[in-house]
Design a protein around this motif. Structure first.
Motif, PDB file in Angstrom:
ATOM      1  N   GLY A  90      57.952   2.047   7.280  1.00 15.93           N
ATOM      2  CA  GLY A  90      57.320   0.784   6.950  1.00 15.93           C
ATOM      3  C   GLY A  90      57.148   0.698   5.446  1.00 15.93           C
ATOM      4  O   GLY A  90      56.530   1.572   4.835  1.00 15.93           O
ATOM      5  N   TYR A  91      57.738  -0.315   4.851  1.00 20.22           N
ATOM      6  CA  TYR A  91      57.623  -0.533   3.413  1.00 20.22           C
ATOM      7  C   TYR A  91      56.704  -1.733   3.184  1.00 20.22           C
ATOM      8  O   TYR A  91      57.067  -2.865   3.502  1.00 20.22           O
ATOM      9  CB  TYR A  91      59.003  -0.759   2.794  1.00 20.22           C
ATOM     10  N   LEU A  92      55.497  -1.472   2.683  1.00 19.38           N
ATOM     11  CA  LEU A  92      54.544  -2.541   2.433  1.00 19.38           C
ATOM     12  C   LEU A  92      54.931  -3.288   1.166  1.00 19.38           C
ATOM     13  O   LEU A  92      55.324  -2.673   0.172  1.00 19.38           O
ATOM     14  CB  LEU A  92      53.133  -1.981   2.273  1.00 19.38           C
ATOM     15  N   MET A  93      54.811  -4.606   1.232  1.00 20.14           N
ATOM     16  CA  MET A  93      55.159  -5.423   0.074  1.00 20.14           C
ATOM     17  C   MET A  93      54.369  -6.722   0.111  1.00 20.14           C
ATOM     18  O   MET A  93      53.744  -7.037   1.118  1.00 20.14           O
ATOM     19  CB  MET A  93      56.655  -5.720   0.064  1.00 20.14           C
ATOM     20  N   ASN A  94      54.420  -7.458  -0.992  1.00 22.82           N
ATOM     21  CA  ASN A  94      53.765  -8.766  -1.066  1.00 22.82           C
ATOM     22  C   ASN A  94      52.259  -8.677  -0.864  1.00 22.82           C
ATOM     23  O   ASN A  94      51.646  -9.639  -0.418  1.00 22.82           O
ATOM     24  CB  ASN A  94      54.332  -9.723  -0.011  1.00 22.82           C
ATOM     25  N   ILE A  95      51.659  -7.529  -1.164  1.00 19.21           N
ATOM     26  CA  ILE A  95      50.205  -7.408  -1.039  1.00 19.21           C
ATOM     27  C   ILE A  95      49.613  -8.168  -2.226  1.00 19.21           C
ATOM     28  O   ILE A  95      49.830  -7.811  -3.378  1.00 19.21           O
ATOM     29  CB  ILE A  95      49.743  -5.934  -1.083  1.00 19.21           C
ATOM     30  N   TYR A  96      48.886  -9.218  -1.923  1.00 21.22           N
ATOM     31  CA  TYR A  96      48.383 -10.081  -2.989  1.00 21.22           C
ATOM     32  C   TYR A  96      47.049 -10.691  -2.593  1.00 21.22           C
ATOM     33  O   TYR A  96      46.854 -11.089  -1.446  1.00 21.22           O
ATOM     34  CB  TYR A  96      49.385 -11.209  -3.275  1.00 21.22           C
ATOM     35  N   THR A  97      46.146 -10.748  -3.574  1.00 24.96           N
ATOM     36  CA  THR A  97      44.854 -11.398  -3.408  1.00 24.96           C
ATOM     37  C   THR A  97      44.668 -12.354  -4.577  1.00 24.96           C
ATOM     38  O   THR A  97      44.964 -11.995  -5.726  1.00 24.96           O
ATOM     39  CB  THR A  97      43.707 -10.354  -3.409  1.00 24.96           C
ATOM     40  N   VAL A  98      44.189 -13.552  -4.301  1.00 26.40           N
ATOM     41  CA  VAL A  98      43.934 -14.497  -5.388  1.00 26.40           C
ATOM     42  C   VAL A  98      42.920 -13.875  -6.343  1.00 26.40           C
ATOM     43  O   VAL A  98      42.011 -13.161  -5.924  1.00 26.40           O
ATOM     44  CB  VAL A  98      43.441 -15.876  -4.873  1.00 26.40           C
ATOM     45  N   PRO A  99      43.094 -14.110  -7.645  1.00 26.96           N
ATOM     46  CA  PRO A  99      42.218 -13.468  -8.639  1.00 26.96           C
ATOM     47  C   PRO A  99      40.721 -13.616  -8.361  1.00 26.96           C
ATOM     48  O   PRO A  99      39.962 -12.654  -8.523  1.00 26.96           O
ATOM     49  CB  PRO A  99      42.622 -14.141  -9.952  1.00 26.96           C
ATOM     50  N   ALA A 100      40.277 -14.774  -7.914  1.00 25.88           N
ATOM     51  CA  ALA A 100      38.845 -14.994  -7.683  1.00 25.88           C
ATOM     52  C   ALA A 100      38.279 -14.142  -6.547  1.00 25.88           C
ATOM     53  O   ALA A 100      37.061 -13.959  -6.459  1.00 25.88           O
ATOM     54  CB  ALA A 100      38.587 -16.475  -7.381  1.00 25.88           C
ATOM     55  N   MET A 101      39.139 -13.589  -5.689  1.00 31.27           N
ATOM     56  CA  MET A 101      38.674 -12.806  -4.534  1.00 31.27           C
ATOM     57  C   MET A 101      38.964 -11.313  -4.676  1.00 31.27           C
ATOM     58  O   MET A 101      38.716 -10.552  -3.737  1.00 31.27           O
ATOM     59  CB  MET A 101      39.325 -13.341  -3.254  1.00 31.27           C
ATOM     60  N   ARG A 102      39.479 -10.897  -5.804  1.00 37.77           N
ATOM     61  CA  ARG A 102      39.776  -9.464  -5.987  1.00 37.77           C
ATOM     62  C   ARG A 102      38.484  -8.654  -6.050  1.00 37.77           C
ATOM     63  O   ARG A 102      37.438  -9.168  -6.405  1.00 37.77           O
ATOM     64  CB  ARG A 102      40.632  -9.278  -7.242  1.00 37.77           C
ATOM     65  N   GLN A 103      38.588  -7.404  -5.684  1.00 37.32           N
ATOM     66  CA  GLN A 103      37.462  -6.470  -5.647  1.00 37.32           C
ATOM     67  C   GLN A 103      36.427  -6.851  -4.585  1.00 37.32           C
ATOM     68  O   GLN A 103      35.265  -6.484  -4.692  1.00 37.32           O
ATOM     69  CB  GLN A 103      36.786  -6.380  -7.030  1.00 37.32           C
ATOM     70  N   GLN A 104      36.855  -7.576  -3.552  1.00 34.88           N
ATOM     71  CA  GLN A 104      35.944  -7.976  -2.479  1.00 34.88           C
ATOM     72  C   GLN A 104      36.438  -7.544  -1.104  1.00 34.88           C
ATOM     73  O   GLN A 104      35.977  -8.059  -0.086  1.00 34.88           O
ATOM     74  CB  GLN A 104      35.731  -9.498  -2.527  1.00 34.88           C
ATOM     75  N   GLY A 105      37.402  -6.631  -1.063  1.00 30.31           N
ATOM     76  CA  GLY A 105      37.862  -6.078   0.204  1.00 30.31           C
ATOM     77  C   GLY A 105      39.030  -6.791   0.856  1.00 30.31           C
ATOM     78  O   GLY A 105      39.473  -6.390   1.931  1.00 30.31           O
ATOM     79  N   VAL A 106      39.554  -7.831   0.218  1.00 31.42           N
ATOM     80  CA  VAL A 106      40.670  -8.579   0.810  1.00 31.42           C
ATOM     81  C   VAL A 106      41.916  -7.702   0.892  1.00 31.42           C
ATOM     82  O   VAL A 106      42.552  -7.596   1.948  1.00 31.42           O
ATOM     83  CB  VAL A 106      40.959  -9.869   0.008  1.00 31.42           C
ATOM     84  N   GLY A 107      42.267  -7.084  -0.223  1.00 34.53           N
ATOM     85  CA  GLY A 107      43.453  -6.221  -0.253  1.00 34.53           C
ATOM     86  C   GLY A 107      43.318  -5.051   0.710  1.00 34.53           C
ATOM     87  O   GLY A 107      44.261  -4.712   1.419  1.00 34.53           O
ATOM     88  N   LYS A 108      42.155  -4.456   0.742  1.00 34.47           N
ATOM     89  CA  LYS A 108      41.913  -3.316   1.633  1.00 34.47           C
ATOM     90  C   LYS A 108      42.135  -3.715   3.086  1.00 34.47           C
ATOM     91  O   LYS A 108      42.832  -3.028   3.829  1.00 34.47           O
ATOM     92  CB  LYS A 108      40.494  -2.794   1.444  1.00 34.47           C
ATOM     93  N   LYS A 109      41.558  -4.834   3.477  1.00 34.25           N
ATOM     94  CA  LYS A 109      41.700  -5.285   4.863  1.00 34.25           C
ATOM     95  C   LYS A 109      43.157  -5.617   5.190  1.00 34.25           C
ATOM     96  O   LYS A 109      43.652  -5.333   6.276  1.00 34.25           O
ATOM     97  CB  LYS A 109      40.807  -6.504   5.105  1.00 34.25           C
ATOM     98  N   THR A 110      43.844  -6.228   4.226  1.00 33.87           N
ATOM     99  CA  THR A 110      45.257  -6.574   4.422  1.00 33.87           C
ATOM    100  C   THR A 110      46.099  -5.327   4.610  1.00 33.87           C
ATOM    101  O   THR A 110      46.903  -5.237   5.544  1.00 33.87           O
ATOM    102  CB  THR A 110      45.768  -7.397   3.218  1.00 33.87           C
ATOM    103  N   VAL A 111      45.916  -4.341   3.738  1.00 32.23           N
ATOM    104  CA  VAL A 111      46.698  -3.102   3.823  1.00 32.23           C
ATOM    105  C   VAL A 111      46.388  -2.360   5.119  1.00 32.23           C
ATOM    106  O   VAL A 111      47.307  -1.879   5.799  1.00 32.23           O
ATOM    107  CB  VAL A 111      46.451  -2.210   2.591  1.00 32.23           C
ATOM    108  N   GLN A 112      45.131  -2.261   5.482  1.00 32.91           N
ATOM    109  CA  GLN A 112      44.775  -1.572   6.726  1.00 32.91           C
ATOM    110  C   GLN A 112      45.441  -2.240   7.926  1.00 32.91           C
ATOM    111  O   GLN A 112      45.963  -1.560   8.817  1.00 32.91           O
ATOM    112  CB  GLN A 112      43.251  -1.556   6.909  1.00 32.91           C
ATOM    113  N   TRP A 113      45.443  -3.558   7.954  1.00 33.69           N
ATOM    114  CA  TRP A 113      46.062  -4.289   9.058  1.00 33.69           C
ATOM    115  C   TRP A 113      47.560  -4.019   9.105  1.00 33.69           C
ATOM    116  O   TRP A 113      48.128  -3.760  10.176  1.00 33.69           O
ATOM    117  CB  TRP A 113      45.783  -5.789   8.904  1.00 33.69           C
ATOM    118  N   LEU A 114      48.217  -4.062   7.940  1.00 32.73           N
ATOM    119  CA  LEU A 114      49.664  -3.830   7.893  1.00 32.73           C
ATOM    120  C   LEU A 114      50.020  -2.399   8.280  1.00 32.73           C
ATOM    121  O   LEU A 114      51.010  -2.169   8.984  1.00 32.73           O
ATOM    122  CB  LEU A 114      50.207  -4.163   6.503  1.00 32.73           C
TER     123      LEU A 114
END
Length: 157
Positions: A90-114
Motif C-alpha cells: 500500500g502506497y499512501l499518497m495525496n495526504i492533505y489537510t487544509v492549512p486552517a485545520m492542520r495540527q488538529q488531528g485531520v491528517g492523523k485520522k486520514t492516515v490511520q483510516w488509509l
C-alpha cells in the motif's frame, strides 16, 4: 471538532480531481497560470480505472459537511520477500489537510483510516513519501525510514 472519514468513489470524481489539483499545485509548486489539462486528464483516467479495479482507495476528511482533507492509497503487488511475504503493498499518497485545520488531528485520522484499509486488503508493506513538516506525524503512527532506496532520473545523467 469531530472529523469523519468518508470513502470516496467514482461519483466523487470531480471532487477528487479538484483536491488532486490543489495538492499538485502545492507539492510541486505549479504556478496558477500553468496549463495542467494533460496532467489532470491523466489523473482522471487513473481514478476511473483504479477506483473501479480496487487498486486505489481514496477518502475525504470531513468536519461536518465541509471537506477539510483527503488521502489515498495505491494497492499493488510486488514479488514476495522476507519483509513482505504476501507481496501486497500500500502506497499512501495525496495526504492533505487544509492549512486552517492542520495540527488538529485531520491528517492523523486520514492516515490511520488509509492504513486500516490497506491492511484489510492484505498489505504488509505500507509506505509513503513525506515532507519534513509531516515526519513527526508519520513517525508517531509507526512509519520508519526506508533505507537503501534510490529514485532513477534521466535528468541526473
Amino acid at each position: 471538532m469531530e472529523i469523519a472519514i468518508r470513502k470516496a468513489d467514482s461519483s466523487d470524481l470531480e471532487e477528487l480531481l479538484r483536491w488532486r489539483e490543489v495538492i499538485l499545485r502545492e507539492v510541486f509548486s505549479i504556478p496558477d497560470g500553468e496549463d495542467r489539462t494533460e496532467l489532470l486528464a491523466a489523473n482522471q483516467a487513473y481514478y476511473c480505472t483504479a477506483l473501479k479495479a480496487g487498486e486505489h482507495i481514496a477518502c475525504f476528511a470531513c468536519a461536518g459537511e465541509e471537506i477539510v482533507g483527503c488521502g489515498g492509497v495505491c494497492l499493488y503487488r510486488e514479488m514476495p520477500s522476507p519483509d513482505n511475504p504476501g507481496g501486497k503493498c500500500g502506497y499512501l499518497m495525496n495526504i492533505y489537510t487544509v492549512p486552517a485545520m492542520r495540527q488538529q488531528g485531520v491528517g492523523k485520522k486520514t492516515v490511520q483510516w488509509l492504513v486500516q484499509e490497506a491492511q484489510r486488503w492484505g498489505a504488509e508493506k505500507i509506505y509513503l513519501e513525506a515532507s519534513e513538516q509531516a515526519y513527526p506525524l508519520y513517525r508517531s503512527l509507526g512509519f520508519r525510514d526506508m533505507k537503501g532506496y534510490l529514485k532513477y532520473s534521466e535528468t541526473s545523467l
